[in-house]
Enzyme design. Structure first.
Site, short mmCIF file in Angstrom:
data_model
loop_
_atom_site.label_atom_id
_atom_site.label_comp_id
_atom_site.label_asym_id
_atom_site.label_seq_id
_atom_site.Cartn_x
_atom_site.Cartn_y
_atom_site.Cartn_z
N LYS A 188 16.97 48.38 91.75
CA LYS A 188 17.12 47.86 90.00
C LYS A 188 18.09 47.06 89.15
O LYS A 188 18.99 47.80 88.97
CB LYS A 188 16.36 48.32 89.16
N GLU A 263 26.50 57.79 86.97
CA GLU A 263 28.46 57.24 86.14
C GLU A 263 27.87 55.90 84.76
O GLU A 263 27.37 55.42 85.60
CB GLU A 263 28.84 56.14 87.50
N CYS A 297 34.14 50.15 82.71
CA CYS A 297 33.64 51.44 81.70
C CYS A 297 35.13 52.25 82.93
O CYS A 297 35.53 52.97 81.56
CB CYS A 297 33.42 52.01 83.56
N GLU A 395 32.30 54.04 72.71
CA GLU A 395 32.90 52.86 73.91
C GLU A 395 32.06 51.24 73.53
O GLU A 395 31.46 51.09 72.50
CB GLU A 395 32.28 52.78 75.08
P1 NDP Z 1 22.43 50.30 80.23
O1 NDP Z 1 22.75 51.51 79.80
O2 NDP Z 1 21.96 49.50 79.26
O3 NDP Z 1 21.79 49.23 81.95
C1 NDP Z 1 22.72 50.10 83.18
C2 NDP Z 1 21.13 49.63 84.18
O4 NDP Z 1 19.87 50.57 83.78
C3 NDP Z 1 20.22 48.16 84.40
O5 NDP Z 1 20.66 47.97 85.36
C4 NDP Z 1 19.75 48.52 82.78
O6 NDP Z 1 18.54 46.94 83.08
C5 NDP Z 1 19.22 49.69 82.93
N1 NDP Z 1 17.83 50.37 82.17
C6 NDP Z 1 17.73 49.84 80.93
N2 NDP Z 1 17.48 50.67 80.46
C7 NDP Z 1 16.92 51.52 81.39
C8 NDP Z 1 16.21 52.65 81.47
N3 NDP Z 1 15.15 53.19 79.66
N4 NDP Z 1 15.42 53.81 81.94
C9 NDP Z 1 15.86 53.20 83.74
N5 NDP Z 1 17.08 52.12 83.37
C10 NDP Z 1 17.12 51.08 82.10
O7 NDP Z 1 24.49 49.58 81.04
P2 NDP Z 1 24.68 48.53 80.60
O8 NDP Z 1 24.41 47.29 81.72
O9 NDP Z 1 24.85 47.58 78.76
O10 NDP Z 1 26.27 48.55 80.66
C11 NDP Z 1 27.60 48.58 80.90
C12 NDP Z 1 27.49 50.57 80.14
O11 NDP Z 1 27.66 51.00 81.42
C13 NDP Z 1 28.23 50.67 79.74
O12 NDP Z 1 28.47 52.03 78.65
C14 NDP Z 1 29.53 51.50 80.85
O13 NDP Z 1 29.89 51.79 80.05
C15 NDP Z 1 28.84 51.87 81.97
N6 NDP Z 1 29.17 51.86 83.07
C16 NDP Z 1 29.87 52.80 83.48
C17 NDP Z 1 30.44 52.51 84.81
C18 NDP Z 1 30.30 54.10 85.52
O14 NDP Z 1 30.74 53.36 86.95
N7 NDP Z 1 30.91 54.45 84.87
C19 NDP Z 1 30.81 51.32 85.26
C20 NDP Z 1 29.94 49.86 84.79
C21 NDP Z 1 29.15 50.30 83.68
P3 NDP Z 1 18.62 46.00 82.18
O15 NDP Z 1 20.21 45.86 81.90
O16 NDP Z 1 17.57 45.17 83.49
O17 NDP Z 1 17.96 46.56 80.91
#
Ligand code: NDP
Length: 499
Positions: A188, A263, A297, A395
């Site tokens: 997803k 992560e 991140c 962040e």
């Molecule tokens: P989100 O946590 O908002 O979303 C991440 C993924 O989770 C997306 O596919 C999103 O879908 C999905 N999602 C959203 N709500 C839910 C839920 N209730 N249950 C399950 N899945 C859900 O993060 P962002 O996409 O905004 O990415 C930015 C964040 O990710 C930052 O905080 C960053 O630090 C972290 N990150 C960490 C990395 C690492 O390797 N540690 C790498 C990259 C980012 P949708 O977008 O379709 O709503």
């Protein structure tokens, strides 16, 4: 190479994609579609299906069947490796198409997207080797009457939830290792950036991956992501995203005790000691907080500088920042592109306001475009920041740097560790013992010395504290997707328990 230098133009009609389930496209016609606009230009670039819980259930059932009948798990490591190697070569063939879609949807510079796509192909190559490396252990020291075997088995059906900041690259850091282990997958991607994940499904089928082993369901996190985290037929979930959603996923996984790999976010420090090579450090710091427009991140958003060199450092930083090329991601010279959407653009704006209000000293204040001009943010640097300010703790996920001066090594380590996160840290010094003392003391999953945001598929990634659980990538990454089984084999006559 010629197609890598051609001028990129925006599509006149957005490209439509279906879902990918059981080795086939589910057509978008007649479905509710999500339209993605380029954050740099405001024009529609792609349309994807707004998936439902029913779409997800169908995909999970396909993955489950594919896992149970062992069409993939039952192959040899060599056979799995052949599919992954072929996939790597097909990624290279479609590199320009993938890079363009990545830039259209994320707003990142085209040169960066091209680099990420080619680096991803290299990860599939590496994971092919890993498929052949998986092995267990034997215990031949249990006495003449017993032999012990420890074998690894694929864990089962894996749910894979990925974010919008590096859609294709983060997928590559996980998917080929999950496949190398023999698991089946339901992915997803973020609804903002799903299309390169969909193309990867097509590539894998063409490379020989059996139907049903890799399925992609697009749609919102609150519907598809939530249903995936709760699904009783998912054995393990790999989630990359924010710490806040990571906590929801953790709670949802309790229903069937899914294994988790999380992560999450970071507030990563750069430590600049007075003996550092200052020009290198300045360049690394800029790369650290401006790469991917700060939406990275592991990017360094807290800068800890030894007080004696602070004025000099700020001066060099300001000079160099003025030469950074922020702008149209379709221009091959651009270094920093657009912010992913208006929501994130507003979040960055609000943090800059809070920094000003909490009286941090502005070193450079970048301008922010209006959304009609495209979602751009010039870098902003605050100094004399204290650990209690929001810009030091949260962040931000934008090109905003918080400078916190320090006087001693102990100070620096204390400030570096004064965070709920523990994803990465970067140390700049020419003194080996200073570097190694800092490496040992900092609580983070990844530490760089005199470089930053570099690496390769050999090195695992993951976080300490609230930055995550588990490790992805490399041989450590494959092992995460296996269960360990102990088999005890009696070799001699049985001493009967009941006479
Ligand atoms: P989100 O946590 O908002 O979303 C991440 C993924 O989770 C997306 O596919 C999103 O879908 C999905 N999602 C959203 N709500 C839910 C839920 N209730 N249950 C399950 N899945 C859900 O993060 P962002 O996409 O905004 O990415 C930015 C964040 O990710 C930052 O905080 C960053 O630090 C972290 N990150 C960490 C990395 C690492 O390797 N540690 C790498 C990259 C980012 P949708 O977008 O379709 O709503």
């Amino acid at each position: 190479m010629t197609n890598m230098t051609k001028t990129i133009t925006l599509p006149t009609v957005p490209r439509e994609f279906g879902l990918y389930s059981n080795g086939k496209w589910v057509a978008p016609q007649g479905r509710n579609l999500f339209e993605r606009r380029s954050p740099a230009h405001g024009v529609p670039v792609t349309r994807t299906i707004v998936g439902t819980e029913s779409d997800l259930n169908t995909a999970v059932a396909s993955a489950r069947t594919a896992f149970e009948d062992r069409r993939w798990a039952g192959l040899t490591g060599q056979q799995r490796a052949e599919v992954l190697l072929k996939a790597a070569s097909l990624i290279r063939e479609r590199a320009e198409e993938l890079a363009m879609l990545e830039t259209f949807e994320t707003g990142k510079p085209i040169s960066q997207s091209r680099g990420e796509v080619l680096a991803s192909a290299g990860i599939y190559d590496y994971a092919a080797g890993a498929a052949r490396m998986l092995h267990g252990d034997t215990f031949n020291n249990l006495g003449d009457e017993m032999l012990g075997l420890v074998t690894r088995e694929p864990i089962g059906v894996v749910g894979l939830i990925t974010p919008w900041n590096f859609p294709f690259f983060i997928l590559a850091e996980r998917l080929p290792f999950i496949l190398a282990s023999g698991c089946s997958v339901v992915a997803k991607p973020s609804d903002l950036t799903s299309t390169t994940t969909l193309i990867m499904a097509e590539i894998l089928t063409k490379a020989g991956l059996p139907d049903g082993v890799f399925n992609v369901v697009t749609g919102s996190g609150s519907t598809v992501g939530e249903a995936l985290s709760h699904h009783p037929d998912i054995d393990m979930l790999s989630f990359t995203g924010s710490t806040a959603i990571g906590k929801r996923v953790l709670a949802a996984s309790a229903g069937n005790f899914k294994k988790l790999s999380l992560e999450l976010g970071g507030k990563n420090p750069h430590l600049i000691f007075a003996d550092a090579h200052l020009e290198d450090a300045v360049d690394g710091v800029i790369f650290g907080f401006c790469f991917n427009a700060g939406q990275c991140c592991v990017g360094g958003s807290r800068l800890l500088v030894e007080k004696s060199i602070l004025p000099k450092f700020e001066q060099l930083l300001t000079q160099k920042l003025s030469r950074l090329r922020v702008g149209d991601p379709l221009n091959a010279q651009t270094q920093v592109g657009a912010i992913v959407n208006e929501k994130q653009h507003q979040i960055i704006h609000d943090y800059i306001e809070r920094g000003l209000k909490q009286k941090a000293r502005i070193v450079t204040q970048g301008t922010m475009s209006t959304s009609a001009e495209g979602l751009f943010v010039q870098p902003t640097v605050f100094s004399d920041v204290t650990s209690d300010m929001d810009i030091a703790t949260d962040e931000i996920f934008g090109p905003v740097l918080a400078i916190l001066p320090f006087e001693t090594m102990e100070d620096a380590i204390r400030i570096a560790n004064d965070t709920i996160y523990g994803l990465s840290a970067t140390i700049w010094t020419q003194n080996l013992s200073t570097a190694m003392r800092a490496v040992r003391s900092i609580r983070a999953g990844c530490v760089w010395v005199n470089t930053t945001i570099s690496g390769g598929p050999e090195m695992p990634s993951g976080g300490f504290k609230q930055s995550g659980i588990g490790r992805e990538t490399g041989l450590y990454g494959v092992e995460e997707y296996t269960e360990i089984k102990s088999t005890h084999i009696a070799l001699g006559p049985r001493t009967h328990w009941v006479s």
